[in-house]
Motif scaffolding. Sequence first.
Motif, PDB file in Angstrom:
ATOM      1  N   LYS A  76     -45.715 -40.240  -8.788  1.00  0.00           N
ATOM      2  CA  LYS A  76     -46.280 -41.334  -8.242  1.00  0.00           C
ATOM      3  C   LYS A  76     -45.126 -42.522  -8.184  1.00  0.00           C
ATOM      4  O   LYS A  76     -44.411 -42.740  -9.274  1.00  0.00           O
ATOM      5  CB  LYS A  76     -47.372 -41.953  -9.146  1.00  0.00           C
ATOM      6  CG  LYS A  76     -48.133 -42.869  -8.417  1.00  0.00           C
ATOM      7  CD  LYS A  76     -49.401 -43.195  -9.246  1.00  0.00           C
ATOM      8  CE  LYS A  76     -50.567 -44.340  -8.806  1.00  0.00           C
ATOM      9  NZ  LYS A  76     -51.671 -44.508  -9.374  1.00  0.00           N
ATOM     10  N   GLN A  77     -44.878 -43.040  -7.157  1.00  0.00           N
ATOM     11  CA  GLN A  77     -44.004 -44.068  -6.651  1.00  0.00           C
ATOM     12  C   GLN A  77     -42.586 -43.519  -6.941  1.00  0.00           C
ATOM     13  O   GLN A  77     -41.976 -43.958  -8.030  1.00  0.00           O
ATOM     14  CB  GLN A  77     -44.302 -45.608  -7.506  1.00  0.00           C
ATOM     15  CG  GLN A  77     -43.610 -46.537  -6.968  1.00  0.00           C
ATOM     16  CD  GLN A  77     -44.277 -47.856  -7.290  1.00  0.00           C
ATOM     17  OE1 GLN A  77     -45.234 -48.141  -7.207  1.00  0.00           O
ATOM     18  NE2 GLN A  77     -43.723 -48.687  -8.071  1.00  0.00           N
ATOM     19  N   ASN A 106     -41.117 -46.722 -16.507  1.00  0.00           N
ATOM     20  CA  ASN A 106     -40.481 -47.045 -15.250  1.00  0.00           C
ATOM     21  C   ASN A 106     -39.350 -46.530 -14.808  1.00  0.00           C
ATOM     22  O   ASN A 106     -38.275 -47.401 -14.697  1.00  0.00           O
ATOM     23  CB  ASN A 106     -40.583 -48.767 -15.092  1.00  0.00           C
ATOM     24  CG  ASN A 106     -40.394 -49.215 -13.789  1.00  0.00           C
ATOM     25  OD1 ASN A 106     -40.173 -48.495 -12.723  1.00  0.00           O
ATOM     26  ND2 ASN A 106     -40.015 -50.535 -13.800  1.00  0.00           N
ATOM     27  N   GLN A 139     -42.047 -44.082 -10.903  1.00  0.00           N
ATOM     28  CA  GLN A 139     -42.150 -45.321 -11.744  1.00  0.00           C
ATOM     29  C   GLN A 139     -43.304 -45.508 -12.186  1.00  0.00           C
ATOM     30  O   GLN A 139     -43.488 -46.146 -13.478  1.00  0.00           O
ATOM     31  CB  GLN A 139     -41.767 -46.390 -10.528  1.00  0.00           C
ATOM     32  CG  GLN A 139     -40.450 -46.692 -10.261  1.00  0.00           C
ATOM     33  CD  GLN A 139     -40.088 -47.954  -9.623  1.00  0.00           C
ATOM     34  OE1 GLN A 139     -40.615 -48.072  -8.096  1.00  0.00           O
ATOM     35  NE2 GLN A 139     -39.614 -49.012  -9.992  1.00  0.00           N
ATOM     36  N   LEU A 140     -44.690 -45.031 -11.771  1.00  0.00           N
ATOM     37  CA  LEU A 140     -45.879 -45.249 -12.462  1.00  0.00           C
ATOM     38  C   LEU A 140     -46.207 -43.993 -13.304  1.00  0.00           C
ATOM     39  O   LEU A 140     -47.563 -44.015 -13.383  1.00  0.00           O
ATOM     40  CB  LEU A 140     -46.859 -45.507 -11.256  1.00  0.00           C
ATOM     41  CG  LEU A 140     -46.533 -46.885 -10.287  1.00  0.00           C
ATOM     42  CD1 LEU A 140     -47.633 -47.090  -9.288  1.00  0.00           C
ATOM     43  CD2 LEU A 140     -46.406 -48.009 -11.330  1.00  0.00           C
ATOM     44  N   SER A 141     -45.543 -42.978 -13.069  1.00  0.00           N
ATOM     45  CA  SER A 141     -45.986 -41.854 -13.651  1.00  0.00           C
ATOM     46  C   SER A 141     -45.438 -41.494 -14.779  1.00  0.00           C
ATOM     47  O   SER A 141     -45.583 -40.803 -15.926  1.00  0.00           O
ATOM     48  CB  SER A 141     -45.967 -40.293 -13.068  1.00  0.00           C
ATOM     49  OG  SER A 141     -44.411 -40.206 -12.508  1.00  0.00           O
TER      50      SER A 141
END
Length: 383
Positions: free
Chosen positions: A326-327, A373, A345-347
């Motif tokens: 994610k991201q 992050n 960044q979001l995982s």
Amino acid sequence: MLARVRSVSRRWPFTRASAGLKALLAIVSLPLATGFIMSSASAATYVYVGNADSQNISILELKANGSLGAIDTVAVPGPAKPGGSLPLAISPEKHRLYAGLRNEPYTAVTFDIDAKTGKLKLVGPGPLADSMAYIAVDRTGRFLLSASYGGNKVTVNAIGPNGVIAPAQQVVATEPNAHCIIVDPTNRYVLHTSLGGDVIYQQKFDAKAGKLTPNDPPTVSVKAKGGPRHLVFSPDKKFVYLLNELDAAIYVFPWDAATGTLKKETQVASALPKGFDGKPWAADIHLTPDGKFLYASERTSNTIAAFRVDPKTGALTSLGSTATEKQPRGFNIDPSGRYLLVVGQLSNSMTIYAIDKATGSLTKLSETPVGKNPNWVEIVNLP
């Protein structure tokens, strides 16, 4: 022993080597082959992940079979409030790692790399002129070049004998949102991007003095509001690939090594997956070491786009996109070209993929937790 074998072969009463002689030759050459295998096996591959919110660096070992093992997590000393990202750079000799902190007081923190274990030892911080989205070491290892997204500038800092960064000796103003800075393979030229100005800067680099001067022409423009972000040279040094952040376009530029300038783009491809319906937000771009495949990450769709590269023209043929972390702001490819590692960044985790050497397709192998992050991945082979 080899001389004795040759002597025996000259006296052998057959025009072709017999099975027995072939077996003897195989036995004689076995120590040489074994020594080569042992030498290769002694090398290790280490992965360094910059984690912005936890302000630390995850250290992992990448095994030959594609598995990852956690080695250590090292804090990056600096302000209590972390910055938006934590860019990393490795010295050409692979004996030092630099981390750029993006909150005041802006610093680049130097670590020594232990060649036997891959672990990091803190050397110390040095001052940066601004919040730097991208840092890179020139090919002599004597200068740190940085690009400031918020400060609209690029800088050159000398690196001291102990590895600590000295204050900036040159600051060059740019159009808005400088995002990336790279040195060409000869260390004579530098390219850097302005996301807000939709230009790539072309500059000469004096590697003795550590000074940038405008090349001719000084800039190359791309489509308005495309948002030039990251650049990468092809391994054969014939092409430069640009990834735009705001439209996810990938530009193919032939590289004029004699003048250090980009020729007119020959293709504009897209890193967006089929059926994409949203606001593009592309991030990172890398080529396999053999130059056969190119990959780019796109954060809105959480995908990695893959392309086959034409060795003569540099042209890209889409191989489709793979769903990923994610991201996915940062990823990299190991020096063997067998594995692609991407962080979300979001995982707060990393996924490793096997790269098919024939087709370029990605096969997911495993996921590994890292820091908070994560945004940057560096991979090095150490003896």
